[in-house]
Write a protein that holds these residues in place. Structure first.
Motif, PDB file in Angstrom:
ATOM      1  N   TYR A 126       0.531  -1.482  -0.007  1.00 24.83           N
ATOM      2  CA  TYR A 126      -0.427  -0.362  -0.034  1.00 24.83           C
ATOM      3  C   TYR A 126       0.579   1.557  -0.197  1.00 24.83           C
ATOM      4  N   HIS A 127       1.402   1.358   1.269  1.00 24.12           N
ATOM      5  CA  HIS A 127       2.777   2.643   0.998  1.00 24.12           C
ATOM      6  C   HIS A 127       4.205   2.378   1.088  1.00 24.12           C
ATOM      7  N   PRO A 128       4.744   2.152   0.595  1.00 23.22           N
ATOM      8  CA  PRO A 128       6.449   1.761   0.857  1.00 23.22           C
ATOM      9  C   PRO A 128       7.386   2.413   1.249  1.00 23.22           C
ATOM     10  N   ILE A 129       6.764   2.826   2.581  1.00 24.51           N
ATOM     11  CA  ILE A 129       7.311   3.105   3.898  1.00 24.51           C
ATOM     12  C   ILE A 129       6.484   1.862   5.005  1.00 24.51           C
ATOM     13  N   VAL A 130       5.697   1.129   4.939  1.00 23.30           N
ATOM     14  CA  VAL A 130       5.544   0.758   6.029  1.00 23.30           C
ATOM     15  C   VAL A 130       5.418  -1.056   5.364  1.00 23.30           C
ATOM     16  N   ASN A 131       4.989  -0.916   3.744  1.00 25.45           N
ATOM     17  CA  ASN A 131       5.482  -2.301   3.170  1.00 25.45           C
ATOM     18  C   ASN A 131       6.240  -2.999   1.851  1.00 25.45           C
ATOM     19  N   VAL A 132       6.536  -1.547   2.589  1.00 26.90           N
ATOM     20  CA  VAL A 132       8.614  -1.975   1.359  1.00 26.90           C
ATOM     21  C   VAL A 132       9.739  -1.688   2.376  1.00 26.90           C
ATOM     22  N   ASP A 133      10.270  -0.375   2.672  1.00 26.83           N
ATOM     23  CA  ASP A 133      11.272  -0.468   3.250  1.00 26.83           C
ATOM     24  C   ASP A 133      10.975  -0.864   4.629  1.00 26.83           C
ATOM     25  N   HIS A 134      10.052  -1.520   4.969  1.00 29.71           N
ATOM     26  CA  HIS A 134       8.834  -2.394   6.235  1.00 29.71           C
ATOM     27  C   HIS A 134       8.040  -3.501   6.303  1.00 29.71           C
ATOM     28  N   ALA A 135       8.678  -4.693   6.227  1.00 25.43           N
ATOM     29  CA  ALA A 135       7.667  -4.921   5.770  1.00 25.43           C
ATOM     30  C   ALA A 135       7.046  -5.738   6.093  1.00 25.43           C
ATOM     31  N   TRP A 136       6.065  -4.739   7.108  1.00 25.92           N
ATOM     32  CA  TRP A 136       4.635  -5.128   7.324  1.00 25.92           C
ATOM     33  C   TRP A 136       3.385  -5.545   6.238  1.00 25.92           C
ATOM     34  N   LEU A 137       2.016  -6.656   7.142  1.00 23.73           N
ATOM     35  CA  LEU A 137       1.313  -7.362   5.878  1.00 23.73           C
ATOM     36  C   LEU A 137       0.208  -6.018   5.818  1.00 23.73           C
ATOM     37  N   PRO A 138      -0.434  -5.648   4.701  1.00 21.76           N
ATOM     38  CA  PRO A 138      -1.255  -5.218   4.820  1.00 21.76           C
ATOM     39  C   PRO A 138      -2.292  -5.986   5.443  1.00 21.76           C
ATOM     40  N   GLY A 139      -3.216  -5.500   5.690  1.00 22.12           N
ATOM     41  CA  GLY A 139      -4.983  -5.904   7.688  1.00 22.12           C
ATOM     42  C   GLY A 139      -5.803  -6.949   6.576  1.00 22.12           C
ATOM     43  N   PRO A 140      -6.006  -6.044   4.699  1.00 23.09           N
ATOM     44  CA  PRO A 140      -6.835  -5.860   4.288  1.00 23.09           C
ATOM     45  C   PRO A 140      -6.723  -7.324   3.058  1.00 23.09           C
TER      46      PRO A 140
END
Ligand SMILES: [Zn+2]
Length: 335
Positions: free
Chosen positions: A267-281
């Motif tokens: 969704y957003h590179p800060i949270v899903n690329v630079d940090h590998a957090w998982l999108p809730g949806p």
């Protein structure tokens, strides 16, 4: 009493948007449409800045057309992030910590005399800041009837919302619409099970209804594809399953030039690329994670230009492989 009611309503909406990452107005699309119209200038944004960006992929003319913005509480898009760490990451990126804004970067490609739109955009299905694609089409001298083909990566409302006019007709009247078969079966079949979405029942109902209402005008004549197939010469779909049952990525190619469109792998590179957090949806988080790694690895290894649908406009850059994962490297603006 009314104050209490309003507060409760606000809390419910926040919870709903937090779970889906999107704002779905309880009053339906008409309400949001009015708000959008009031706040939209001819250029598609209050600032007057343009909402389109032209470049080329070999012989193919490409234009990012912004449909505007959506957003929601950051935890939605980074569902497994520790709260304090997420806040700190957002602070270090100079972003608000209470709301993450996402772009809607649809892409128009012009090849072999055809105008092909990749993703339809949200329209007014997910809040008042969507629906700007028509102003941006007009800004480059095109009308909705000039579009020959629309291909959507998956059928969430922010990707199909603009297929329907306010009056219930086909917004792109001449276009053949391509959508993934597995998404069609899941969302347009009898009552999709959206229990994986951690949102109130009311929100799930609105979400499912927005998908059905957006797709209904194009149901007749729709082309259902399986990811992996070529739509037209120069446009191939790649399986990127997990976010939805049928989500595809797009590879636009001409000669030695390529462009990879990663849809909602991140969704957003800060949270899903630079940090590998998982999108809730993500409906199937393990499958989505495997798709993300496979495609990000390919993008990094092949040094592919990438377009992120929800990334900061115009959403073009490269995926860098790092010791711990990946980093998003935005491309320089081309004049
Ligand atoms: Zn999306």
């Amino acid at each position: 009493m009314s104050g209490i009611t309003l507060n409760r309503r606000k809390i419910i909406l926040t919870a709903a948007s937090a779970a889906a990452g999107l704002i779905l107005p309880p009053g339906g699309m008409a309400l949001a449409h009015a708000a959008s119209t009031a706040s939209t200038t001819a250029q598609g944004g209050a600032s007057g800045n343009v909402g389109y960006y032209r470049f080329r992929v070999g012989d193919i003319a490409a234009t990012v057309l912004s449909d505007g913005l959506i957003g929601g509480p950051p935890q939605i898009y980074a569902s497994n992030a520790p709260e304090a760490e997420l806040e700190e990451v957002l602070r270090q990126a100079f972003l608000p910590t209470d709301r993450l804004t996402l772009n809607l970067n649809t892409l128009l490609i012009e090849t072999n005399g055809r105008k092909i739109l990749l993703e339809a955009g949200a329209g007014q299905t997910m809040g008042p800041q969507g629906g700007r694609i028509f102003d941006n089409l007009a800004a480059i001298g095109l009308r909705p009837e000039d579009i020959d083909v629309v291909v959507v990566s998956h059928t969430h409302p922010d990707h199909v919302g603009n297929l329907r006019t306010a009056g219930g007709g086909r917004a792109f009247p001449r276009a053949t619409v391509f959508a993934p078969l597995a998404d069609w079966d899941f969302f347009m079949g009898s009552d999709p099970d959206l229990s994986y979405m951690p949102v109130p029942e009311d929100f799930r109902r609105h979400f499912a209804a927005a998908i059905r209402q957006s797709l209904e005008p194009v149901a007749s004549g729709i082309e259902l594809y399986e990811a992996g197939t070529e739509i037209v010469p120069g446009l191939t779909t790649l399986p990127a399953l997990g976010h939805t049952p049928g989500m595809a990525n797009f590879l636009v190619h001409s000669g030695n030039d390529q462009l990879l469109l990663t849809a909602d792998l991140a969704y957003h590179p800060i949270v899903n690329v630079d940090h590998a957090w998982l999108p809730g949806p993500d409906r199937d988080k393990e499958t989505a994670l495997a798709s993300r790694r496979r495609i990000f690895d390919m993008a990094a290894a092949d040094r592919l230009p990438v377009l992120g649908f929800h990334f900061p406009f115009p959403g073009i850059g490269h995926m860098l492989k790092t010791d711990s994962g990946y980093a998003w490297v935005p491309a320089n603006w081309q004049f």
